[in-house]
Write an enzyme that holds these catalytic residues in place. Structure first.
Site, PDB file in Angstrom:
ATOM      1  N   GLN A   1      -4.156  -1.240   9.906  1.00 39.54           N
ATOM      2  CA  GLN A   1      -4.214  -2.574   9.295  1.00 39.54           C
ATOM      3  C   GLN A   1      -4.830  -3.578  10.269  1.00 39.54           C
ATOM      4  OE1 GLN A   1      -3.584  -3.242   6.108  1.00 39.54           O
ATOM      5  NE2 GLN A   1      -3.916  -5.431   6.280  1.00 39.54           N
TER       6      GLN A   1
ATOM      7  N   LYS B   1       0.843  -1.197   0.000  1.00 32.66           N
ATOM      8  CA  LYS B   1       0.000   0.000   0.000  1.00 32.66           C
ATOM      9  C   LYS B   1       0.882   1.253   0.000  1.00 32.66           C
ATOM     10  CE  LYS B   1      -3.843  -2.315   2.342  1.00 32.66           C
ATOM     11  NZ  LYS B   1      -4.595  -2.559   3.584  1.00 32.66           N
TER      12      LYS B   1
ATOM     13  N   ASP C   1     -10.711   3.469   4.704  1.00 29.54           N
ATOM     14  CA  ASP C   1     -11.005   2.039   4.645  1.00 29.54           C
ATOM     15  C   ASP C   1     -12.520   1.787   4.589  1.00 29.54           C
ATOM     16  OD1 ASP C   1      -9.069   0.035   4.493  1.00 29.54           O
ATOM     17  OD2 ASP C   1      -8.369   0.426   6.536  1.00 29.54           O
TER      18      ASP C   1
HETATM   19  N1  GUN Z   1      -7.060  -6.398   6.587  1.00 27.50           N
HETATM   20  C1  GUN Z   1      -7.493  -7.109   5.511  1.00 27.50           C
HETATM   21  N2  GUN Z   1      -8.002  -6.275   4.588  1.00 27.50           N
HETATM   22  C2  GUN Z   1      -7.883  -5.020   5.065  1.00 27.50           C
HETATM   23  C3  GUN Z   1      -8.231  -3.737   4.557  1.00 27.50           C
HETATM   24  O1  GUN Z   1      -8.769  -3.566   3.458  1.00 27.50           O
HETATM   25  N3  GUN Z   1      -7.934  -2.689   5.362  1.00 27.50           N
HETATM   26  C4  GUN Z   1      -7.363  -2.843   6.582  1.00 27.50           C
HETATM   27  N4  GUN Z   1      -7.131  -1.753   7.312  1.00 27.50           N
HETATM   28  N5  GUN Z   1      -7.048  -4.020   7.097  1.00 27.50           N
HETATM   29  C5  GUN Z   1      -7.299  -5.103   6.339  1.00 27.50           C
END
Ligand code: GUN
Length: 295
Positions: free
Chosen positions: A97, A53, A120
């Site tokens: 995350q 990311k 998110d």
């Molecule tokens: N863990 C798995 N997918 C995601 C996501 O799209 N965002 C975040 N913050 N954590 C995750």
């Protein structure tokens, strides 16, 4: 007949080129889009997602504020980092995350994020607005699935859609988005999950025009479970041991790609399907948030 591959890598590249231009316009106005990223602990998969990311941000000119915290960080300390990012005008989006360690109340952390920076789309305000069809940040993976369906001309209106999995991150939101009175949307959605009876799962998948697999388990969907003209969107990312690879593993989805690819109409590969789109939609939301500051 061989299925058409739904190429998420390609669509992600196209969208990122467009986003890069939008970032450049924002930078001309003196606004550098910023993403605050918080990673707790050292789960290898989470680390790898966060690194991807951040690299993607850098490539299109988004600045990322990277905060790595130890596994045993206290909930209060983590909240302080979220608060710091909430009040920093240079940060337009906040990403914590998931999953978080067991001693931390995930809901308390998500609820602490300013909804205006919730790129998110996990905050209850964002989820509520999404369900009501109001403008908000859409969660990245479900939004990426919708973009893929749209781009590959998969008609969702009136379609029988089966979602396998009911997580807050994928199953619940993607089911909601596809039932909305919108385009893509207007589908008849069935959500199957771990407590769905096996024979019922089969009846639903056999009747489906579109199947979104987000169970978290390999081989959840196999070719004997589907009709021939189905479209399969595979959200899964599973590591399986592979000693022939330098890193010792390879990635597979939740669907049995090898058997499905010779039967179905269209299918996303893993890797190169939904994964790159998740990252792209995060960039999309971060750029949108930065643009919102000048509206
Ligand atoms: N863990 C798995 N997918 C995601 C996501 O799209 N965002 C975040 N913050 N954590 C995750």
């Amino acid at each position: 007949m061989a299925a058409e591959l739904i190429d998420g890598k390609l669509l992600a590249q196209e969208m990122k080129a467009e986003l890069k231009e939008q970032v450049s316009k924002l930078r001309d106005k003196g606004i550098i889009p910023g993403l605050g990223v918080i990673l707790v602990g050292d789960n290898p998969a989470s680390k790898s997602y966060v690194t991807s990311k951040e690299k993607a941000c850098e490539k299109i000119g988004i600045f990322s504020d990277d905060t790595r915290l130890p596994e045993d960080v206290s909930e209060e300390d983590l909240l302080r980092h979220v608060e710091r990012m909430n009040s920093d005008d240079n940060i337009h989006g906040i990403l914590v995350q998931l999953p978080l360690p067991k001693h931390i109340d995930e809901n308390r952390i998500i609820n602490a994020i300013n909804p205006h920076k919730d790129v998110d789309g996990f905050h209850p305000v964002s989820v509520g607005k999404m369900i009501l069809g109001q403008d908000t940040f859409l969660p990245c993976t479900p939004h990426g699935c919708l973009k893929l369906l749209e781009r590959y001309d998969v008609k969702t209106e009136g379609a029988e859609v089966v979602v396998i999995g009911r997580s807050n991150i994928v199953g619940k939101p993607v089911a909601n988005l596809l039932m909305r009175k919108d385009k893509p949307g207007n589908s008849t959605v069935t959500v199957c999950h771990t407590r769905t009876r096996k024979e019922d799962l089969l009846a639903h998948t056999k009747n489906a025009d579109i199947i979104i697999v987000a169970s978290g388990f390999p081989n959840t969907l196999t070719s004997d479970m589907v009709k021939e003209d189905v479209v399969v969107i595979d959200v899964g990312i599973n590591r399986v041991v592979d000693s022939s690879r330098e890193r010792g593993y390879r990635l597979i989805g939740d669907a049995d790609f090898e058997s499905l690819k010779d039967k179905v109409r269209k299918i996303t590969p893993v890797p190169g399907g939904v994964g790159p789109m998740t990252i792209t939609m995060l960039l999309f939301n971060t750029v949108k948030s930065a643009q919102n500051t000048i509206k």
